[in-house]
Write a protein that holds these residues in place. Structure first.
Motif, mmCIF file in Angstrom:
data_model
loop_
_atom_site.group_PDB
_atom_site.id
_atom_site.type_symbol
_atom_site.label_atom_id
_atom_site.label_comp_id
_atom_site.label_asym_id
_atom_site.label_seq_id
_atom_site.Cartn_x
_atom_site.Cartn_y
_atom_site.Cartn_z
ATOM 1 N N ASP A 1 0.790 -1.230 0.000
ATOM 2 C CA ASP A 1 0.000 0.000 0.000
ATOM 3 C C ASP A 1 0.826 1.285 0.000
ATOM 4 O OD1 ASP A 1 1.004 -0.251 2.548
ATOM 5 O OD2 ASP A 1 -0.855 0.315 3.558
ATOM 6 N N ARG B 1 -9.429 -9.222 -5.777
ATOM 7 C CA ARG B 1 -9.740 -10.100 -4.644
ATOM 8 C C ARG B 1 -8.541 -10.217 -3.696
ATOM 9 N NH1 ARG B 1 -10.266 -14.154 -7.396
ATOM 10 N NH2 ARG B 1 -8.311 -15.215 -6.920
ATOM 11 N N LYS C 1 -7.992 -7.070 -1.648
ATOM 12 C CA LYS C 1 -8.954 -6.990 -0.542
ATOM 13 C C LYS C 1 -8.512 -7.860 0.629
ATOM 14 C CE LYS C 1 -13.401 -5.817 -2.646
ATOM 15 N NZ LYS C 1 -14.782 -6.301 -2.911
ATOM 16 N N GLU C 2 -8.020 -9.066 0.315
ATOM 17 C CA GLU C 2 -7.580 -9.982 1.370
ATOM 18 C C GLU C 2 -6.383 -9.420 2.131
ATOM 19 O OE1 GLU C 2 -6.745 -13.542 -0.709
ATOM 20 O OE2 GLU C 2 -8.852 -14.067 -1.080
ATOM 21 N N ARG C 3 -5.451 -8.797 1.433
ATOM 22 C CA ARG C 3 -4.234 -8.299 2.070
ATOM 23 C C ARG C 3 -4.463 -6.982 2.811
ATOM 24 N NH1 ARG C 3 0.642 -10.697 0.646
ATOM 25 N NH2 ARG C 3 0.193 -12.789 -0.146
ATOM 26 N N LEU C 4 -5.228 -6.070 2.236
ATOM 27 C CA LEU C 4 -5.368 -4.736 2.832
ATOM 28 C C LEU C 4 -6.550 -4.627 3.799
ATOM 29 C CD1 LEU C 4 -4.591 -2.422 -0.225
ATOM 30 C CD2 LEU C 4 -3.079 -3.103 1.636
ATOM 31 N N GLN C 5 -7.486 -5.521 3.690
ATOM 32 C CA GLN C 5 -8.651 -5.577 4.585
ATOM 33 C C GLN C 5 -9.332 -4.212 4.720
ATOM 34 O OE1 GLN C 5 -7.304 -7.471 8.217
ATOM 35 N NE2 GLN C 5 -6.832 -9.385 7.168
ATOM 36 N N ASP C 6 -9.199 -3.529 5.868
ATOM 37 C CA ASP C 6 -9.927 -2.273 6.090
ATOM 38 C C ASP C 6 -9.513 -1.175 5.095
ATOM 39 O OD1 ASP C 6 -11.151 -3.512 8.178
ATOM 40 O OD2 ASP C 6 -9.907 -2.607 9.738
ATOM 41 N N LYS C 7 -8.274 -1.211 4.633
ATOM 42 C CA LYS C 7 -7.800 -0.179 3.700
ATOM 43 C C LYS C 7 -8.216 -0.463 2.256
ATOM 44 C CE LYS C 7 -3.498 0.737 6.260
ATOM 45 N NZ LYS C 7 -2.015 0.726 6.115
ATOM 46 N N ALA C 8 -8.738 -1.674 2.016
ATOM 47 C CA ALA C 8 -8.962 -2.109 0.638
ATOM 48 C C ALA C 8 -9.940 -1.220 -0.117
ATOM 49 C CB ALA C 8 -9.464 -3.549 0.626
ATOM 50 N N SER C 9 -10.875 -0.590 0.585
ATOM 51 C CA SER C 9 -11.876 0.231 -0.092
ATOM 52 C C SER C 9 -11.263 1.447 -0.771
ATOM 53 C CB SER C 9 -12.951 0.684 0.900
ATOM 54 O OG SER C 9 -12.359 1.448 1.942
#
Length: 818
Positions: A234, A259, A262-270
């Motif tokens: 990130d 996908r 999203k799995e790696r960044l979780q809350d930051k993924a958006s």
């Protein structure tokens, strides 16, 4: 039969030399123009097709949403995303990442101390997979080993020639220094020399370095290793490319990366949304600039140039059809006799089509000669590197033959069908009447010619006026006289600036010297925004404003006009933390210029406190596609972004530049002297627009010239047909002006009708084009009035010669004509 038709055609050409010459010259200019446009368009459409598998190679970008909810598209992604693709998705054959570090590199030949400063967008730190994904035309060296050592460097032909005076320099040493990567010159070994990249590539490398060279900077300034950098999900971003296997579905690869992110960044993924763009689509991507050093283009311009090429061919074809149908009466007896002797209608169609084919291909041969002559000048005008070998391309030759065949068919079909339809009984009895149909048809074609010409003149006028608007800015006014010399970024120490400035100002013809940020601001120069707090009026509220930094003389050298307050005072040490702001910043505060003088200003990043001491009039320091933003000027040079600006006299620039270079070398003997004029940066900023104005102007002039050639031929024929009528009218008392008006009136009516069609169309088309600019000209009536005046003037000049000649002939001779 064919031989007989050929003889008839050639005899006809010789008998009607004037008409034949007009047809051939008009078609030749039209075909030459279309050929040049075709070469240009093909070059543009061929961007990035030279790579090993262009259809399977994609760049990865991402949409990022910041804390304020603003979404921006970027051509880079966190470096770790590429590793994920390589490790997790079998459709991915290879990935390739690179970075380009700001500020120039110093490259030194240790044998003779020849030192070069690199230009923007010519040095890339690349992964070893570069040859697997990107075009890599290696001339000397081992492709498998060129990046195997940390101190490896690959040069282009041009870079090798400039640095060493030779191309085969594999194994030689050079010294390299960069403000971020090295503290001093480090030895680099040339492991490869590659051909210069073609102009239609989004990358134009002169120097390729291993990406691992970044490790020193990362450990020193960020406290991380190269491995950490390349696995970042990130924070640390690179330009990343992926080459897929045959049959891979890019939609599945994109979904797979999304996908995994999203799995790696979780809350930051958006905040992150990846997207893939095929490398061949980079050049026309108006959403993302995949190469900040080689700006993307608008596909609308390709459509525009292609349309102009077709319009020019249309005008040339109209000329042929007009003259052929106008001369039909003279060939009517030939048609009658041939039909009486047994010739079928389709035999005659073939005869006339053969004449059209011969005319067209003679014109095509002449057009190729014209293209070969003007191609070097056209290359300069279009900012390309075309050579005569560009014409030897199989697709271009095939396309030219196709264009020639189409032109021959289009221009010859109507005259052939029309002439072959004559009834032999009527022709031989002298009772053939052509009727009004052919005349109406010719007039319709002439109206189309006029309408196209007016449309092109209007478009050219608007484009030139908009480009001329650039020259009304404070920066552009002085673009020819202000020379920019690279100073910061490790080139020269800031402490040496006062002595250098004093030496330069000893010359009374040098009108000013200052040190400031790089102007004008182009997109790839990075952001200059800084947050400021104005505690007197808004407490701790932060304003994100543009921040230009220079020495105390910066506003004076660029002739910034004060609206209120004062500029920086050389004797006032405190002015280094004070600010001059622009009018837009004042408006953003909803205050008057006099009211902001004395306001306290705090920079929360640097912790500096100062005051507003002056307000200057707004001036565009970025592209006119961008509106002027609130801006502050600080009398304190940036620690790295430093350009020396020297204002020279209007005359004797060359000799004065020699003097500036002499003073530089005497004061800073170890610093390379790299300079350009301010106009050069404007040229890079408005490269597409300047190219557009040059090409539109050229081809508009050619289109109008072709139309005038046809108009001249038609006017000549009409004057000839009316010879007896003119004689009779003169005997009955008509004077020369009356005769002249009789001959010219029809053409002026056609011009009027054409203007009624072309002017509204031109207005709507150019109004839409101007919407792209934040600052644009007013689309007033003047440009349309001038366009009408030009086309009317050209019509009168073209028709006048033959008309005047016909109107002053002795009526006794006129009445005996034929």
């Amino acid at each position: 039969m064919f031989k007989n038709c050929l003889h008839v055609a050639l005899r006809g050409f010789i008998r009607q030399k004037g008409v034949t010459l007009l047809n051939i010259v008009g078609l030749a200019i039209g075909l030459a123009s279309a050929t040049l446009i075709f070469i240009y368009v093909q070059d543009e459409l061929g961007y990035d097709t030279m790579h090993p598998a262009p259809d399977l190679t994609f760049g990865i970008g991402h949409e990022f949403t910041n804390d304020r909810g603003e979404t921006m598209s970027r051509p880079v992604v966190p470096a770790g995303w590429g590793s994920l693709l390589q490790d997790k998705l079998p459709e991915v054959m290879d990935i390739f990442r690179y970075i380009s570090v700001g500020f120039p590199y110093s490259m030194r030949n240790p044998d003779n101390d020849n030192t070069l400063l690199t230009q923007e967008g010519t040095v890339f730190l690349v992964e070893k997979t570069y040859p697997n994904v990107m075009y890599f035309p290696l001339l000397h060296g081992d492709k498998a080993q060129v990046f195997s050592q940390l101190n490896s460097i690959v040069l282009s032909e041009t870079a090798a020639q400039r640095l060493f005076g030779a191309i085969d320099v594999v194994g030689r040493q050079l010294g390299m220094k960069h403000v971020f990567l090295t503290d001093e010159y480090i030895p680099m070994k040339v492991t490869g020399v590659m051909k210069d990249y073609p102009g239609n590539s989004h990358l134009q490398p002169d120097y390729l370095l291993p990406i691992e060279l970044l490790d020193y900077n990362l450990r020193k300034n960020a406290g991380i290793s190269m491995t950490d950098f390349l696995s970042s999900m990130d924070r640390y971003q690179t330009f990343t490319y992926v080459r897929l296997s045959e049959g891979a579905d890019i939609a599945n690869v994109e979904a797979g990366l999304h996908r995994m992110v999203k799995e790696r960044l979780q809350d930051k993924a958006s905040r992150y949304r990846p997207f893939f763009t095929n490398i061949t689509d980079f050049h026309f991507d108006e959403k993302v600039d995949w190469s900040p050093w080689n700006a993307s283009a608008s596909f609308d311009y390709i459509v525009l140039f292609s349309s102009i090429g077709l319009l020019i061919l249309l005008i040339a074809c109209i000329n042929y059809m007009n003259l052929a149908t106008a001369k039909s009466a003279k060939r009517s007896k030939e048609v009658g006799i041939r039909k009486t002797l047994g010739s079928s209608r389709w035999y005659l169609v073939g005869q006339f089509m053969l004449e059209s084919v011969l005319t067209t291909f003679i014109a095509l041969a002449l057009a190729l000669v014209l293209v070969a002559i003007v191609l070097p000048a056209f290359s300069t005008l279009s900012d390309k590197d075309f050579t005569w070998t560009s014409l030897l391309n199989v697709s271009i030759i095939g396309s030219l033959l196709l264009i020639g065949s189409v032109v021959a068919f289009v221009s010859g079909s109507y005259p052939a069908l029309f002439l072959s339809s004559f009834k032999p009984t009527k022709v031989l009895k002298g009772t053939l009447t052509l009727g009004k149909g052919p005349a109406y048809f010719r007039k319709t074609l002439v109206i189309i010619q006029f309408a196209v010409s007016v449309l092109l003149i209007v478009s050219t006028g608007v484009v030139l006026l908009q480009m001329n608007m650039l020259q009304s800015s404070k920066l552009y006014d002085q673009a020819d006289q202000i020379v920019s010399v690279r100073f910061g970024g490790g080139i020269a120490p800031l402490e040496s600036y006062p002595a250098l400035r004093n030496e330069l100002l000893r010359d009374p013809q040098i009108n000013g010297v200052t040190l400031g940020v790089h102007l004008p601001r182009r997109e790839n120069f990075g952001l200059l925004e800084t947050s400021f707090v104005l505690p007197d009026i808004s407490g701790d509220q932060e304003y994100d404003w543009k921040h230009l930094r220079g020495d105390y003389h910066f506003p004076d050298v660029f002739d910034m006009e004060l609206v209120a307050g004062r500029s920086f005072n050389v004797g006032n040490v405190n002015d280094s933390t004070n600010y001059v702001i622009n009018e837009t910043a004042v408006h953003a505060l909803n205050m008057l210029p006099e009211e902001v003088i004395g306001l306290n200003v705090r920079n929360p990043v640097s912790g500096e406190d100062g005051q507003v001491i002056g307000v200057v009039k707004d001036f565009p320091f970025e592209s006119i596609y961008t509106s002027i933003k609130p801006m502050v000027i600080q009398g304190k040079p940036h620690r790295r972004n430093q350009i020396l600006y020297v204002k020279l006299p209007a005359k004797g620039l060359s000799s004065k530049m020699t003097e500036v270079e002499r003073i530089w070398q005497a004061t800073l003997p170890d610093a390379p002297f790299d300079y350009w004029f301010l106009r050069d940066d404007f040229g890079k900023m408005y490269r597409a627009e300047l190219k557009l104005s040059n090409l539109v102007r050229l081809f508009s002039v050619l289109a109008v010239l072709i139309a005038c050639l046809g108009l001249y031929g038609l006017a000549s024929y009409i004057a000839e047909q009316k010879t007896r009528e003119i004689g009779i009218r003169k005997v009955l008392g008509a004077n020369v002006p009356q005769i002249l008006w009789m001959l010219v009136a029809d053409f002026l009516k056609m011009v009027l009708i054409a203007c009624l069609v072309a002017l509204p169309l031109g207005y709507f088309l150019m109004r839409d084009w101007l919407q792209n600019f934040a600052y644009r000209i007013d689309l007033g009536w003047m440009v349309f009035a001038v366009s009408v005046a030009i086309i009317v003037g050209l019509t009168l000049l073209t028709v006048a010669y033959e008309s005047i000649k016909a109107s002053i002939i002795d009526p006794a001779k006129s009445i005996k004509y034929e």
